[in-house]
Design an enzyme around this catalytic site. Sequence first.
Site, mmCIF file in Angstrom:
data_model
loop_
_atom_site.group_PDB
_atom_site.id
_atom_site.type_symbol
_atom_site.label_atom_id
_atom_site.label_comp_id
_atom_site.label_asym_id
_atom_site.label_seq_id
_atom_site.Cartn_x
_atom_site.Cartn_y
_atom_site.Cartn_z
ATOM 1 N N HIS A 42 0.779 -1.014 -0.102
ATOM 2 C CA HIS A 42 0.179 -0.171 -0.081
ATOM 3 C C HIS A 42 0.936 1.320 -0.136
ATOM 4 O O HIS A 42 0.604 2.378 -0.148
ATOM 5 C CB HIS A 42 -1.174 -0.295 0.638
ATOM 6 C CG HIS A 42 0.055 0.500 2.695
ATOM 7 N ND1 HIS A 42 -0.117 -0.364 3.111
ATOM 8 C CD2 HIS A 42 0.191 1.636 3.165
ATOM 9 C CE1 HIS A 42 0.462 -0.518 4.620
ATOM 10 N NE2 HIS A 42 0.549 1.079 4.960
ATOM 11 N N ASP A 77 -0.694 -7.238 1.200
ATOM 12 C CA ASP A 77 -0.183 -6.431 1.631
ATOM 13 C C ASP A 77 1.690 -6.120 1.712
ATOM 14 O O ASP A 77 2.349 -5.758 2.729
ATOM 15 C CB ASP A 77 -0.836 -5.107 2.596
ATOM 16 C CG ASP A 77 -1.030 -3.718 3.164
ATOM 17 O OD1 ASP A 77 0.133 -3.214 1.953
ATOM 18 O OD2 ASP A 77 -0.999 -3.499 4.534
ATOM 19 N N GLY A 85 3.288 6.652 8.389
ATOM 20 C CA GLY A 85 4.789 6.965 8.221
ATOM 21 C C GLY A 85 5.389 5.796 8.742
ATOM 22 O O GLY A 85 6.238 5.579 8.574
ATOM 23 N N SER A 133 4.387 2.615 8.047
ATOM 24 C CA SER A 133 3.787 0.891 7.276
ATOM 25 C C SER A 133 5.353 1.427 6.473
ATOM 26 O O SER A 133 6.036 1.951 5.659
ATOM 27 C CB SER A 133 2.910 1.969 6.110
ATOM 28 O OG SER A 133 1.986 2.267 6.771
ATOM 29 N N GLY A 134 5.138 -0.279 5.992
ATOM 30 C CA GLY A 134 6.192 -0.965 5.015
ATOM 31 C C GLY A 134 6.950 -1.837 5.956
ATOM 32 O O GLY A 134 8.166 -2.163 6.116
#
Length: 334
Positions: A78, A127, A238, A240-241
């Site tokens: 995402h 994801d 912020g 994310s990932g």
Amino acid sequence: MPNLCCSQIVLLLLLLRGAENASAQKACGRPKVHSLRIVGGQKADEGEWPWQVSIRENRLHVCGGSLISPQWVVTAAHCFEGPLNPSAYRVHLGEYELPKPAHSMVSSAIREIIVHPHYAGDGLSGDIALVQLVEPVNFSRTILPICLPNTSDPEPFPAGMSCWVTGWGNLYPDAPFLTRTLQELEVPILDVDKCDKMYHNDSDTDTETETVPKGYRLIYNDMICAGYPEGKKDSCQGDSGGPLACKQNDTWFLAGVVSFGFSCSEPNRPGVYTRVTSYMDWIQNNMVKHAEASNNGVRLSSTSFAILLVLLFLFGPFHTWALEELLFHSRLEA
């Protein structure tokens, strides 16, 4: 002995490249900076999480990620919206304070972005994404890969295990700015079924907390939940990932990728992470496939290049065409 043909040269290159990746995994998960940690969100020490990367779009931090080899980063699908345009992004490695890049920070262009085909843009299953750097990065005190988990263990990160999430995300919901300095937070792994039930708490009630309709399953087995039933401590926008890292036998492994949650740090709404063990085959297959496709060959270190030269001499006369073929299929590291 017979001369080596072009295909044999390429095979040797691929074998040596595989040996380099295997060597990188042996060096993974062991940061050279150690810190006495306490429970709760706090600033990390510089170099404490050397696999943490910052993914930038138009120079702005948009997501975190985890270095898993000299040329590959794992992050969330995402993080990339719309058409995949690698030239619009860069990866910063060895980052610590976003406004003050360290001298050891490396900014890398991206060759390829590979989003999992099952990701439907809803922030749920699939994801996960792979990012291939244009050039392999040299490891240092502040740049090292995290280890990938061993898929032979059916449950390497069981419920109750304490792990750590890191990133530059918001320190509280709706914060106007990202935090300046890399943060770390210790979180316990939660049972998947219990996590799904937690997300259904307060369903169909008149509360401000986002709820999940009754009968709808939100958390699946390709996800990991980590956090506290009472909330207050969580990953946020912020982050994310970024990595959910778990330590086993003095080595850090990538257990999860920050995926989604309802707001941040709300009661009964723990952070949800993509379970890396569920996607190991996809990760490894894509790394191999794209390594072979890059420049019709692979990129070798100077050490491997020297070994290959010796092998070529041992297998027969070293013709000019062989040298040209070798140089075409590999580029030396600086």
